[in-house]
Design a protein around this motif. Structure first.
Motif, short mmCIF file in Angstrom:
data_model
loop_
_atom_site.label_atom_id
_atom_site.label_comp_id
_atom_site.label_asym_id
_atom_site.label_seq_id
_atom_site.Cartn_x
_atom_site.Cartn_y
_atom_site.Cartn_z
N VAL A 1 29.40 76.73 -15.40
CA VAL A 1 30.39 75.61 -15.67
C VAL A 1 31.58 76.00 -16.38
O VAL A 1 32.57 75.37 -15.99
N VAL A 2 31.53 77.08 -17.13
CA VAL A 2 32.75 77.65 -17.71
C VAL A 2 33.80 78.01 -16.58
O VAL A 2 34.98 77.67 -16.74
N ASP A 3 33.24 78.76 -15.66
CA ASP A 3 34.30 79.12 -14.54
C ASP A 3 34.97 77.83 -13.65
O ASP A 3 36.15 77.88 -13.41
N GLU A 4 34.34 76.71 -13.62
CA GLU A 4 34.87 75.62 -12.97
C GLU A 4 35.61 74.59 -14.06
O GLU A 4 36.53 74.18 -13.30
N GLY B 1 45.48 76.19 -4.97
CA GLY B 1 45.17 74.51 -4.79
C GLY B 1 44.21 74.15 -3.98
O GLY B 1 43.95 73.22 -3.62
N TYR B 2 44.06 75.45 -2.89
CA TYR B 2 42.64 74.66 -1.81
C TYR B 2 42.04 76.26 -1.66
O TYR B 2 42.44 77.39 -2.12
N ILE C 1 28.96 91.67 -5.57
CA ILE C 1 28.95 92.56 -6.83
C ILE C 1 29.03 91.91 -8.05
O ILE C 1 28.44 92.08 -9.01
N PHE C 2 29.91 90.76 -8.02
CA PHE C 2 30.15 90.21 -9.22
C PHE C 2 29.30 88.87 -9.63
O PHE C 2 29.80 87.72 -10.12
N GLY C 3 28.15 88.63 -8.90
CA GLY C 3 27.21 87.50 -9.00
C GLY C 3 27.65 86.08 -8.73
O GLY C 3 27.37 85.28 -9.23
N LEU C 4 28.60 86.31 -7.69
CA LEU C 4 29.11 84.86 -7.10
C LEU C 4 28.35 84.51 -5.84
O LEU C 4 27.82 85.23 -5.05
N ASP D 1 37.03 80.20 -3.30
CA ASP D 1 37.40 79.09 -4.17
C ASP D 1 37.90 79.18 -5.36
O ASP D 1 38.44 80.38 -5.64
N TYR D 2 38.02 78.15 -6.28
CA TYR D 2 38.66 78.34 -7.42
C TYR D 2 37.74 79.26 -8.38
O TYR D 2 38.60 80.19 -9.08
N ARG D 3 36.65 79.20 -8.35
CA ARG D 3 35.84 80.16 -9.43
C ARG D 3 36.05 81.62 -8.85
O ARG D 3 36.27 82.65 -9.72
N THR D 4 36.02 82.08 -7.56
CA THR D 4 36.14 83.20 -6.93
C THR D 4 37.59 83.82 -7.20
O THR D 4 37.83 84.95 -7.65
N TRP D 5 38.53 82.84 -6.86
CA TRP D 5 39.94 83.33 -7.18
C TRP D 5 40.06 83.72 -8.53
O TRP D 5 40.76 84.80 -8.70
#
Length: 408
Positions: A247-250, A325-326, A377-380, A387-391
């Motif tokens: 939720v925080v990442d989003e 933005g995308y 590796i980083f739990g995504l 996406d926004y969170r991975t970026w």
């Protein structure tokens, strides 16, 4: 007994390098000498996800006297590093706890650090919030106020009450701070809408402290405290929970606003059971409303009024590349893809499982593969798309591995 999961990742405090072959011992806080699991970290500093006993989930879904989480000790030792024990890591039923451990390089004489995690705020006894105005005056002589709302790269957390000169100040990444506070003040088992509402309130409160330079105007050198009487409970080195982290990442660039008020609103709240707080959000009440189908903004407006809305910060500090933005996927081209490739290659220097890729500005299969491995590796979620969170996770790790990390 139910079970919860524990994920552990061990890195060096210098440049976030993963620590391989660290020995990780797990024991119950009730029987600290009885080792339940002994594992070694792999090449990216992780151990296999552990299933650990926890009390029934119902204990965290209704206020009551039963402790809703189990507590474990985590002892970590590795050649060339100071050993650490974290006592009191919290495991909730049917939730994934994430424990990041940063080891200090060995010094002379060797130090042995033991970190004791205090009780969760909904279970332990903590001072209630001292009421403040939700909008701060910004026209007084000498007032320091930022010209615009900025998500900071770091906040400086004073680990005590403002007047406690013996308390330590910690430099903490903003998102890590929010995840820590939310994991300390609500339960990860709650409905997503309740988690979102509480995270929005925590972020807005924090950004008000940042925007108004509240403590610096009072002569202090920190952003915020860990005292529940003044701010929120932040706990050094505690584990966070995956459902809260997501939720925080989003939402991390968002905050709560009122019409014609530039500053983020100082959204205060209380637990709603042991402490009553009219006109503030009740944490247990937010959970009850979410159970009834209320959205996060329904909950916010129920407590703070209909004229509250979500705003987004004008700037996110500390990120070398702004969000395109995308979502980036196969076939994407351009400068943002090139920046992504350069950053993944820099991260691969510390995490060699990530393959080096051509920096050609074309999102092809090799870039997709590097993204997938980074995500694993980083739990995504392993989607192969950015996406926004991975970026922003890539931005965080890139910054961490390309400069000496602060000892936090």
């Amino acid at each position: 007994m139910a079970t919860g999961k524990l994920q552990i990742q061990v890195t060096s405090q210098l440049r976030a390098t993963p620590v391989e072959d660290a020995v990780v011992d797990i024991s119950s806080t009730g029987e600290p000498d009885q080792v339940l699991e002994e594992l070694k970290t792999d090449s990216v500093g992780r151990v296999d996800t552990l299933d650990l006993e926890a009390p029934p989930e119902e204990y965290s879904l209704e206020p009551g006297g039963m402790q809703p989480y189990s507590e474990y000790n985590i002892r970590i030792s590795a050649p060339g590093f100071e050993p650490v024990t974290i006592s009191g890591a919290e495991i909730l039923a049917n939730q994934t706890a994430i424990q990041d451990i940063r080891l200090r390089p060995l010094s002379e004489p060797e130090e042995y650090e033991t970190i004791v995690i205090p009780a969760h705020t909904l279970y332990g006894e903590y001072p209630p919030k001292i009421a403040e105005a939700e909008i701060k005056p910004v026209t007084q002589t000498g007032e320091i106020v930022l010209s615009r709302v900025v998500v900071p790269e770091f906040v400086v957390v004073h680990d005590g009450s403002p007047a406690d000169s013996t308390a330590i100040d910690y430099y903490v990444r903003y998102r890590d701070y929010i995840k820590n506070v939310a994991s300390s003040e609500i339960y990860a088992t709650w409905p997503r809408a309740a988690i979102q509402a509480n995270v929005l309130a925590i972020m807005s409160f924090t950004l008000n402290r940042v925007y108004t330079e509240w403590y610096r105007n009072k002569g202090f050198d920190f952003t915020i405290t860990s005292s529940t009487a003044f701010d929120h409970k932040w706990i050094y080195s505690r584990n966070v929970f995956e459902s809260i982290s997501e939720v925080v990442d989003e939402l991390f660039a968002d905050y709560l606003s009122r019409p014609n008020v530039k500053q983020p609103i100082l959204t205060q709240y209380c637990d709603g059971e042991r402490v009553s707080c009219p006109n503030w959000m009740s944490q247990w009440g937010s959970k009850s409303l979410a159970d009834q189908g209320y959205t996060a903004m329904d909950i916010i407006r129920y407590y703070y009024g209909e004229n509250m809305y979500i705003n987004s910060a004008e700037e996110i500090a500390g990120n070398p590349s702004s969000w395109p933005g995308y979502t980036l996927d196969i076939g994407a081209t351009g400068q943002k893809v090139e920046q992504l490739q350069e950053q993944l290659n820099a991260i691969a220097g510390n995490y060699p499982l990530i393959p080096k890729i051509p920096v050609d500005g074309i999102y092809g299969e090799r870039t997709q593969e590097a993204v997938e491995i980074f995500q694993e590796i980083f739990g995504l979620p392993r989607t192969g798309t950015v996406d926004y969170r991975t970026w922003f996770r890539i931005q965080d790790i890139y910054v961490a591995v390309t400069r000496i990390a602060e000892l936090v």
